[in-house]
Design a protein around this motif. Structure first.
Motif, PDB file in Angstrom:
ATOM      1  N   GLN A 224       0.817  -1.212   0.000  1.00 40.61           N
ATOM      2  CA  GLN A 224       0.000   0.000   0.000  1.00 40.61           C
ATOM      3  C   GLN A 224       0.848   1.258   0.000  1.00 40.61           C
ATOM      4  O   GLN A 224       0.547   2.237  -0.686  1.00 40.61           O
ATOM      5  CB  GLN A 224      -0.918   0.007   1.234  1.00 40.61           C
ATOM      6  N   ASP A 225       1.942   1.262   0.769  1.00 38.91           N
ATOM      7  CA  ASP A 225       2.744   2.470   0.897  1.00 38.91           C
ATOM      8  C   ASP A 225       3.777   2.624  -0.217  1.00 38.91           C
ATOM      9  O   ASP A 225       4.591   3.547  -0.200  1.00 38.91           O
ATOM     10  CB  ASP A 225       3.452   2.521   2.250  1.00 38.91           C
ATOM     11  N   ALA A 226       3.753   1.710  -1.206  1.00 36.41           N
ATOM     12  CA  ALA A 226       4.752   1.770  -2.276  1.00 36.41           C
ATOM     13  C   ALA A 226       4.238   2.487  -3.518  1.00 36.41           C
ATOM     14  O   ALA A 226       5.010   2.791  -4.416  1.00 36.41           O
ATOM     15  CB  ALA A 226       5.189   0.357  -2.666  1.00 36.41           C
ATOM     16  N   TRP A 227       2.935   2.761  -3.576  1.00 38.21           N
ATOM     17  CA  TRP A 227       2.382   3.382  -4.772  1.00 38.21           C
ATOM     18  C   TRP A 227       2.892   4.806  -4.934  1.00 38.21           C
ATOM     19  O   TRP A 227       2.960   5.577  -3.985  1.00 38.21           O
ATOM     20  CB  TRP A 227       0.858   3.399  -4.721  1.00 38.21           C
ATOM     21  N   ALA A 228       3.239   5.164  -6.173  1.00 39.54           N
ATOM     22  CA  ALA A 228       3.654   6.543  -6.460  1.00 39.54           C
ATOM     23  C   ALA A 228       2.463   7.460  -6.254  1.00 39.54           C
ATOM     24  O   ALA A 228       1.347   7.147  -6.651  1.00 39.54           O
ATOM     25  CB  ALA A 228       4.150   6.656  -7.901  1.00 39.54           C
ATOM     26  N   ARG A 229       2.732   8.565  -5.641  1.00 37.43           N
ATOM     27  CA  ARG A 229       1.658   9.537  -5.459  1.00 37.43           C
ATOM     28  C   ARG A 229       1.803  10.615  -6.513  1.00 37.43           C
ATOM     29  O   ARG A 229       2.854  11.229  -6.661  1.00 37.43           O
ATOM     30  CB  ARG A 229       1.714  10.161  -4.063  1.00 37.43           C
ATOM     31  N   VAL A 230       0.761  10.835  -7.276  1.00 34.84           N
ATOM     32  CA  VAL A 230       0.771  11.891  -8.276  1.00 34.84           C
ATOM     33  C   VAL A 230      -0.382  12.834  -7.978  1.00 34.84           C
ATOM     34  O   VAL A 230      -1.356  12.474  -7.334  1.00 34.84           O
ATOM     35  CB  VAL A 230       0.620  11.317  -9.701  1.00 34.84           C
ATOM     36  N   THR A 231      -0.256  14.062  -8.442  1.00 34.00           N
ATOM     37  CA  THR A 231      -1.333  15.021  -8.256  1.00 34.00           C
ATOM     38  C   THR A 231      -2.554  14.528  -9.011  1.00 34.00           C
ATOM     39  O   THR A 231      -2.447  14.164 -10.179  1.00 34.00           O
ATOM     40  CB  THR A 231      -0.922  16.406  -8.784  1.00 34.00           C
ATOM     41  N   PRO A 232      -3.736  14.481  -8.381  1.00 32.82           N
ATOM     42  CA  PRO A 232      -4.920  13.987  -9.071  1.00 32.82           C
ATOM     43  C   PRO A 232      -5.111  14.684 -10.413  1.00 32.82           C
ATOM     44  O   PRO A 232      -4.971  15.895 -10.526  1.00 32.82           O
ATOM     45  CB  PRO A 232      -6.062  14.340  -8.099  1.00 32.82           C
ATOM     46  N   GLY A 233      -5.457  13.890 -11.411  1.00 31.07           N
ATOM     47  CA  GLY A 233      -5.712  14.437 -12.732  1.00 31.07           C
ATOM     48  C   GLY A 233      -4.479  14.654 -13.568  1.00 31.07           C
ATOM     49  O   GLY A 233      -4.559  15.161 -14.681  1.00 31.07           O
ATOM     50  N   GLU A 282       9.337   1.000  -8.327  1.00 34.46           N
ATOM     51  CA  GLU A 282       8.206   0.396  -7.630  1.00 34.46           C
ATOM     52  C   GLU A 282       7.965  -1.034  -8.090  1.00 34.46           C
ATOM     53  O   GLU A 282       7.493  -1.872  -7.311  1.00 34.46           O
ATOM     54  CB  GLU A 282       6.956   1.250  -7.830  1.00 34.46           C
ATOM     55  N   ARG A 283       8.288  -1.328  -9.354  1.00 35.60           N
ATOM     56  CA  ARG A 283       8.081  -2.697  -9.842  1.00 35.60           C
ATOM     57  C   ARG A 283       8.870  -3.706  -9.019  1.00 35.60           C
ATOM     58  O   ARG A 283       8.425  -4.840  -8.823  1.00 35.60           O
ATOM     59  CB  ARG A 283       8.460  -2.796 -11.330  1.00 35.60           C
ATOM     60  N   LYS A 284      10.032  -3.306  -8.531  1.00 39.31           N
ATOM     61  CA  LYS A 284      10.834  -4.263  -7.760  1.00 39.31           C
ATOM     62  C   LYS A 284      10.215  -4.559  -6.401  1.00 39.31           C
ATOM     63  O   LYS A 284      10.656  -5.491  -5.716  1.00 39.31           O
ATOM     64  CB  LYS A 284      12.256  -3.731  -7.584  1.00 39.31           C
ATOM     65  N   LEU A 285       9.200  -3.803  -6.012  1.00 39.92           N
ATOM     66  CA  LEU A 285       8.515  -4.045  -4.744  1.00 39.92           C
ATOM     67  C   LEU A 285       7.295  -4.937  -4.901  1.00 39.92           C
ATOM     68  O   LEU A 285       6.629  -5.268  -3.925  1.00 39.92           O
ATOM     69  CB  LEU A 285       8.094  -2.708  -4.121  1.00 39.92           C
ATOM     70  N   PRO A 292       8.793 -12.249  -3.399  1.00 31.28           N
ATOM     71  CA  PRO A 292       9.462 -11.093  -4.008  1.00 31.28           C
ATOM     72  C   PRO A 292       9.830 -11.416  -5.455  1.00 31.28           C
ATOM     73  O   PRO A 292       9.911 -12.589  -5.844  1.00 31.28           O
ATOM     74  CB  PRO A 292      10.707 -10.905  -3.140  1.00 31.28           C
ATOM     75  N   VAL A 293      10.064 -10.365  -6.239  1.00 34.57           N
ATOM     76  CA  VAL A 293      10.270 -10.562  -7.670  1.00 34.57           C
ATOM     77  C   VAL A 293      11.674 -10.147  -8.106  1.00 34.57           C
ATOM     78  O   VAL A 293      12.391  -9.439  -7.392  1.00 34.57           O
ATOM     79  CB  VAL A 293       9.238  -9.763  -8.494  1.00 34.57           C
ATOM     80  N   ALA A 294      12.031 -10.606  -9.292  1.00 31.45           N
ATOM     81  CA  ALA A 294      13.228 -10.146  -9.995  1.00 31.45           C
ATOM     82  C   ALA A 294      12.787  -9.658 -11.362  1.00 31.45           C
ATOM     83  O   ALA A 294      11.837 -10.199 -11.945  1.00 31.45           O
ATOM     84  CB  ALA A 294      14.242 -11.279 -10.136  1.00 31.45           C
ATOM     85  N   GLU A 295      13.452  -8.640 -11.880  1.00 32.06           N
ATOM     86  CA  GLU A 295      13.157  -8.124 -13.213  1.00 32.06           C
ATOM     87  C   GLU A 295      14.441  -8.087 -14.035  1.00 32.06           C
ATOM     88  O   GLU A 295      15.451  -7.549 -13.592  1.00 32.06           O
ATOM     89  CB  GLU A 295      12.543  -6.721 -13.149  1.00 32.06           C
ATOM     90  N   LEU A 296      14.406  -8.697 -15.193  1.00 37.23           N
ATOM     91  CA  LEU A 296      15.514  -8.647 -16.139  1.00 37.23           C
ATOM     92  C   LEU A 296      15.026  -7.962 -17.408  1.00 37.23           C
ATOM     93  O   LEU A 296      13.885  -8.168 -17.819  1.00 37.23           O
ATOM     94  CB  LEU A 296      16.009 -10.059 -16.481  1.00 37.23           C
ATOM     95  N   ASP A 297      15.901  -7.147 -18.010  1.00 36.71           N
ATOM     96  CA  ASP A 297      15.492  -6.491 -19.251  1.00 36.71           C
ATOM     97  C   ASP A 297      16.606  -6.531 -20.285  1.00 36.71           C
ATOM     98  O   ASP A 297      17.794  -6.632 -19.958  1.00 36.71           O
ATOM     99  CB  ASP A 297      15.030  -5.050 -18.989  1.00 36.71           C
ATOM    100  N   TYR A 298      16.189  -6.479 -21.527  1.00 34.08           N
ATOM    101  CA  TYR A 298      17.127  -6.401 -22.638  1.00 34.08           C
ATOM    102  C   TYR A 298      17.682  -4.979 -22.710  1.00 34.08           C
ATOM    103  O   TYR A 298      16.924  -4.021 -22.833  1.00 34.08           O
ATOM    104  CB  TYR A 298      16.438  -6.716 -23.955  1.00 34.08           C
TER     105      TYR A 298
END
Length: 453
Positions: A224-233, A282-285, A292-298
């Motif tokens: 819950q506390d990991a979500w990015a907070r952006v200004t509404p809209g 945030e994706r790593k959370l 827990p996850v791992a992310e690999l990218d090209y």
């Protein structure tokens, strides 16, 4: 007088001013922050059924009817109500921006050849409006001086009163079902292009369907506390691609589709997953079924593909030049490369690139744009034949083929895999399998060893 709303759209009655949503309540910028009605989204489970029963009863209490509905009409009304409520609830539950409006059509053509009902949609809208459960703005049409017209759809969203009903019915993302439609979609089809996908594209359908079932069954969560907070809209401020922006923060968005553009040789990337809109930090959370996850990218995927076309392996970093290797300069190289790759000129010849906002801030002291650009272009001269011809979408087709191949191998190993275009997220214990799958997919298509980060 009961306040109602009817759109100024073809076949629609013309309302009085008192019957409209009051436009002055919301600015144009607020109303442009919207998502279209998704007809494949409906309520599910006991909590969804409780909400549907409550809201259908509300609509029927608002209705003046002399005769009982036929069974088919009852079924259509229930489906229409379920669809509208699921869409409103998913926007109210959105974890990134819960201020977005729902764009809903109110004309006969919009519901032709569907199981949804215009009359049921209108009734539910009017009942919710009369009870203070929705707010927004009416759709309409205007006539231009040249006698052409332009129109816009009704915007609506849940008020605090409707959100309280959602809470009372314990509505969550498990209360919303999204039916998986065709996983192969062609948009803006050019004249003469077949509607049916070619064999090589059709063969990827089963892989996507199988992985979608696996993803749907998985528990994909972000603290819950990991979500990015952006200004509404201001969800646009997240710099997302258009297709990424749609499911941002929408935990019901779990169905992958391949999206092609113009023809079956362009585009083809995977979209639809809400995790795609998350910043990498945030994706790593994320967790998948509690793990827990791992992310690999090209790394440098498109430059690598272009060098493979000339039978060379990319050596070094395509986005940096000489001593200009700072992170801002590398970012400048990536954006400049993308502009050359995705821009089309009439004759395919290079054109002068003007600095974009913020480019000057990335240049080192004493280095001008006129110094940097020619040097950067000379470095990439071996692959320059693919600049200025709009090669970007064709490269997306190639990188999407690789992505689907990765999913195919991961499906064979029974591993839930979340794609993010050129990267993949798996439970951490399966990182070795993912690296194997990514290496295998790339080498089978391009013969060289990939850069995997």
């Amino acid at each position: 007088m009961t306040q109602t709303l009817h759109d100024l759209e073809p076949d629609g009655p013309r309302p009085s001013a008192a019957e409209l949503f009051r436009r002055s309540q919301f600015t144009g910028s607020e109303l442009r922050n919207f998502r279209h009605l998704d007809p494949e989204r409906t309520l599910a489970g006991d909590t969804g059924a409780a909400l549907l029963s409550r809201m259908v009863a509300l609509a029927e209490a608002h209705e003046v009817r002399q005769r009982a509905l036929q069974p088919d009409a009852v079924k259509s009304r229930g489906l229409t109500a379920s669809t509208l409520l699921a869409n409103l609830a998913s926007l109210a539950l959105n974890r990134v921006d819960d201020t977005r409006f729902l764009a809903v059509p109110f004309n006969r053509n919009a519901y032709a050849n569907t199981d949804l009902s215009l009359s049921a949609m209108s009734l539910l809208r009017d009942a919710m409006l009369a009870n203070g459960l929705i707010e927004g703005s009416a759709g309409g049409q205007r006539i231009r001086p040249d006698d052409t017209s332009f129109g816009w759809l009704t915007r609506m969203r849940a008020t605090p009163a409707l959100r309280a009903i959602f809470a009372d019915c314990r509505i969550s993302y498990t209360s919303i079902r999204r039916t998986v439609g065709d996983v192969l979609i062609l948009r803006d089809r050019k004249a003469g292009v077949p509607i049916e996908p070619p064999v090589d594209v059709e063969m990827t359908r089963q892989t996507l369907a199988s992985m979608n079932k696996r993803i749907e069954a998985a528990r994909i969560e972000l603290p819950q506390d990991a979500w990015a907070r952006v200004t509404p809209g201001t969800i646009d401020a997240m710099h997302l691609d258009d297709e990424d922006r749609a499911p941002a923060g929408d935990l019901a968005g779990k169905s992958l589709v391949r999206l092609f553009k113009y023809d079956w040789r362009q585009g083809g990337r995977l979209y639809g997953g809400w995790w795609m809109s998350l910043p990498k930090r945030e994706r790593k959370l994320l967790t998948i079924d509690g793990e827990p996850v791992a992310e690999l990218d090209y790394g440098q995927l498109h430059p690598s593909i272009l060098y493979a076309r000339i039978h060379e392996e990319l050596d070094g970093d395509a986005y940096t030049v000489g001593d200009w290797t700072s992170p801002p300069m590398r970012e400048l190289g990536k954006t400049t490369f993308a502009r050359m790759l995705n821009t089309t000129t009439e004759d395919g010849e290079p054109r002068a690139i003007q600095m974009a906002d913020g480019d000057a801030d990335k240049l080192p002291p004493g280095v001008t744009w006129e110094d940097y650009l020619p040097t950067f272009q000379r470095k990439l001269a071996p692959i320059s034949e693919w600049f200025w011809i709009g090669e970007g979408l064709r490269l997306q087709r190639e990188d999407s083929d690789v992505a689907v191949s990765v999913l195919e191998t991961m499906e064979e190993h029974g591993v839930t895999t979340l794609p993010v275009h050129d990267s993949f997220i798996v439970p951490k214990q399966h990182r070795p399998i993912l690296r194997y799958a990514m290496t295998k997919a790339y080498r089978e298509k391009f013969y060289y060893h990939p850069i995997i980060k």
